[in-house]
Design a protein around this motif. Structure first.
Motif, PDB file in Angstrom:
ATOM      1  N   THR A 108       0.836  -1.138  -0.028  1.00  0.00           N
ATOM      2  CA  THR A 108       0.132  -0.241  -0.174  1.00  0.00           C
ATOM      3  C   THR A 108       0.778   1.351   0.054  1.00  0.00           C
ATOM      4  O   THR A 108       1.879   1.227   0.628  1.00  0.00           O
ATOM      5  CB  THR A 108      -0.785   0.153   1.255  1.00  0.00           C
ATOM      6  N   THR A 143      -3.907   1.097  -3.098  1.00  0.00           N
ATOM      7  CA  THR A 143      -4.013   2.666  -2.773  1.00  0.00           C
ATOM      8  C   THR A 143      -3.813   3.026  -1.397  1.00  0.00           C
ATOM      9  O   THR A 143      -4.102   2.525  -0.467  1.00  0.00           O
ATOM     10  CB  THR A 143      -5.149   3.374  -3.557  1.00  0.00           C
ATOM     11  N   ASP A 148      -7.501   6.785  -2.063  1.00  0.00           N
ATOM     12  CA  ASP A 148      -8.952   6.535  -1.892  1.00  0.00           C
ATOM     13  C   ASP A 148      -9.970   7.752  -2.004  1.00  0.00           C
ATOM     14  O   ASP A 148     -11.036   7.669  -2.602  1.00  0.00           O
ATOM     15  CB  ASP A 148      -9.143   5.775  -0.758  1.00  0.00           C
ATOM     16  N   GLN A 152     -12.668   7.965  -4.902  1.00  0.00           N
ATOM     17  CA  GLN A 152     -13.897   8.068  -4.453  1.00  0.00           C
ATOM     18  C   GLN A 152     -15.150   8.959  -4.852  1.00  0.00           C
ATOM     19  O   GLN A 152     -16.059   9.025  -5.079  1.00  0.00           O
ATOM     20  CB  GLN A 152     -13.926   8.112  -2.939  1.00  0.00           C
ATOM     21  N   LEU A 159     -14.723   0.161  -5.524  1.00  0.00           N
ATOM     22  CA  LEU A 159     -13.610  -0.271  -4.744  1.00  0.00           C
ATOM     23  C   LEU A 159     -13.699  -1.698  -4.372  1.00  0.00           C
ATOM     24  O   LEU A 159     -14.768  -2.305  -4.296  1.00  0.00           O
ATOM     25  CB  LEU A 159     -14.302   0.506  -3.415  1.00  0.00           C
ATOM     26  N   THR A 332      -6.887  -1.574  -0.258  1.00  0.00           N
ATOM     27  CA  THR A 332      -7.833  -1.040  -1.209  1.00  0.00           C
ATOM     28  C   THR A 332      -7.253  -1.188  -2.720  1.00  0.00           C
ATOM     29  O   THR A 332      -6.173  -0.898  -2.981  1.00  0.00           O
ATOM     30  CB  THR A 332      -8.137   0.299  -1.069  1.00  0.00           C
ATOM     31  N   SER A 333      -8.120  -1.149  -3.902  1.00  0.00           N
ATOM     32  CA  SER A 333      -7.888  -1.022  -5.249  1.00  0.00           C
ATOM     33  C   SER A 333      -9.187  -0.657  -5.675  1.00  0.00           C
ATOM     34  O   SER A 333     -10.432  -0.690  -5.102  1.00  0.00           O
ATOM     35  CB  SER A 333      -7.430  -2.447  -5.670  1.00  0.00           C
ATOM     36  N   TRP A 334      -9.014  -0.006  -6.936  1.00  0.00           N
ATOM     37  CA  TRP A 334     -10.143   0.649  -7.685  1.00  0.00           C
ATOM     38  C   TRP A 334     -10.154   0.228  -9.057  1.00  0.00           C
ATOM     39  O   TRP A 334      -9.056   0.149  -9.596  1.00  0.00           O
ATOM     40  CB  TRP A 334     -10.140   2.281  -7.545  1.00  0.00           C
TER      41      TRP A 334
END
Length: 375
Positions: A108, A143, A148, A152, A159, A332-334
């Motif tokens: 991260t 991320t 994030d 967002q 997400l 987290t990833s997007w």
């Protein structure tokens, strides 16, 4: 204001790129990413074609994302193989796709670099460039909180949550001080594992990148490559990568070498930013009981304590880390998918997966070995 695609990081000034970085984490540095390219570790033949995104205003670099066009999903550690397979069965093209990430590094950190306003403009321009370049999707992996927040606010990004396990140094004086915080049964387990390795005759030394000779780097690479060879796979990194990194970022590198009867037998390759120790690769020449745990976990924990580091990130996955004091950490990833039907299906899947990941992170804490009450 313009969005540029860069096919090599050599085409941007190192100082200009590094000026965008918010901290000292080594993985985003120009030297690290360029070493991956120049060593041949990332290249179009392996499915990793450099495609970095740069946002310039009046000729000045204001924002960037390290990126790659991908023709497979290997080496990403955020697994979308099922999405690709569903597309194949439905006759929808999934590759090539665009990925914002540090190759082969499930760590991260900052991904959307630069000033917030410029970074938001870069993200807003990204969907259109997907259509222009025939890319099915965009993915930004591992991320940080700032990334994030930016993503967002962008429409149609999905997400995804994952879970890793990190060890935290809570001001321990030494390894025994850490052991004293554990339940008796778990404390005995860890002590027994360490004693097994010590009684086998192993001794450990830690070296910085500038302290290793080329023959020692040969050994490090042999161990690293062997972890893939035993599974019938080719290693992601080339031998040249290690020499390039040692020449350009020596003080970020830490290598633990296990010696048996005076001969090197195993190693763990780590990086550090002065606050966190990042365990990246390990390998051995032969299998020994409990050697993996000692080399990859206990040596790193002990080093972090001695060096006053706050955290030890020993790599992706591994629920076996819980009983050794590594705590669950959501990642987290997007994901932006251009096909509406695929986007809807993945959105439904991710909603359920997020709920499951959050529940698991809470449940996993019950497996931690730390004392509770009178234990």
């Amino acid at each position: 204001m313009s969005l540029f695609h860069l096919t090599s990081l050599a085409d941007v000034d190192a100082a200009e790129w590094d000026a965008l970085l918010p901290d000292q984490q080594p993985f985003l540095r120009h030297a690290f990413l360029l070493a991956l390219e120049e060593s041949g570790s990332v290249r179009s033949e392996s499915g990793w074609q450099p495609d970095h995104l740069l946002w310039r205003e009046r000729g000045r670099l204001r924002a960037a994302i390290p990126g790659y066009r991908k023709r497979n999903s290997w080496g990403e550690y955020v697994f979308d193989h099922a999405w690709a397979d569903a597309c194949r069965r439905a006759g929808i093209g999934y590759y090539p796709k665009w990925l914002g990430a540090v190759p082969f590094s499930p760590v991260t950190g900052a991904r959307v670099l630069g000033e917030a306003e410029s970074a938001a403009q870069l993200l807003s321009a990204l969907p259109e460039t997907l259509h222009q370049h025939g890319l099915s999707s965009a993915h930004i992996n591992f991320t940080d909180a700032r990334g994030d927040a930016l993503l967002q606010r962008q429409p149609d990004w999905l997400l995804r949550l994952g879970c890793q396990y990190h060890w935290h140094n809570r001001g321990y004086r030494d390894f025994q001080d850490f052991l004293d915080t554990l339940m008796s049964r778990k404390r005995k387990q860890l002590r027994k594992e360490r004693e097994t390795v010590a009684q086998s005759g192993f001794e450990f030394s830690w070296l910085r990148g500038d302290e290793l000779r080329e023959d020692q780097w040969d050994f490090v690479y042999t161990c690293y490559a062997n972890t893939y060879a035993v599974r019938g796979q080719r290693p992601y990194l080339t031998r040249d990568f290690f020499s390039l990194l040692a020449a350009r970022m020596p003080h970020s590198i830490r290598v633990a070498i296990a010696h048996l009867q005076g001969q090197p037998a195993a190693m763990a390759f780590c990086l550090t930013d002065g606050e966190t120790l990042y365990g990246r690769y390990w390998g051995c020449l032969a299998e020994f009981d409990r050697l993996h745990f000692e080399t990859c976990f206990y040596q790193g924990m002990e080093y972090a304590i001695a060096a006053g580091l706050k955290r030890f990130d020993a790599g992706a996955q591994g629920e076996h880390k819980l009983v050794r004091g590594f705590e669950p950490q959501l990642t987290t990833s997007w994901h932006y998918l251009t096909h509406p039907g695929l986007r809807d299906a993945v959105a439904d899947f991710l909603q359920e997966e997020r709920e499951g990941m959050r529940a698991w992170a809470i449940e996993a804490r019950d497996a931690l070995p730390y004392r509770r009450g009178d234990q």
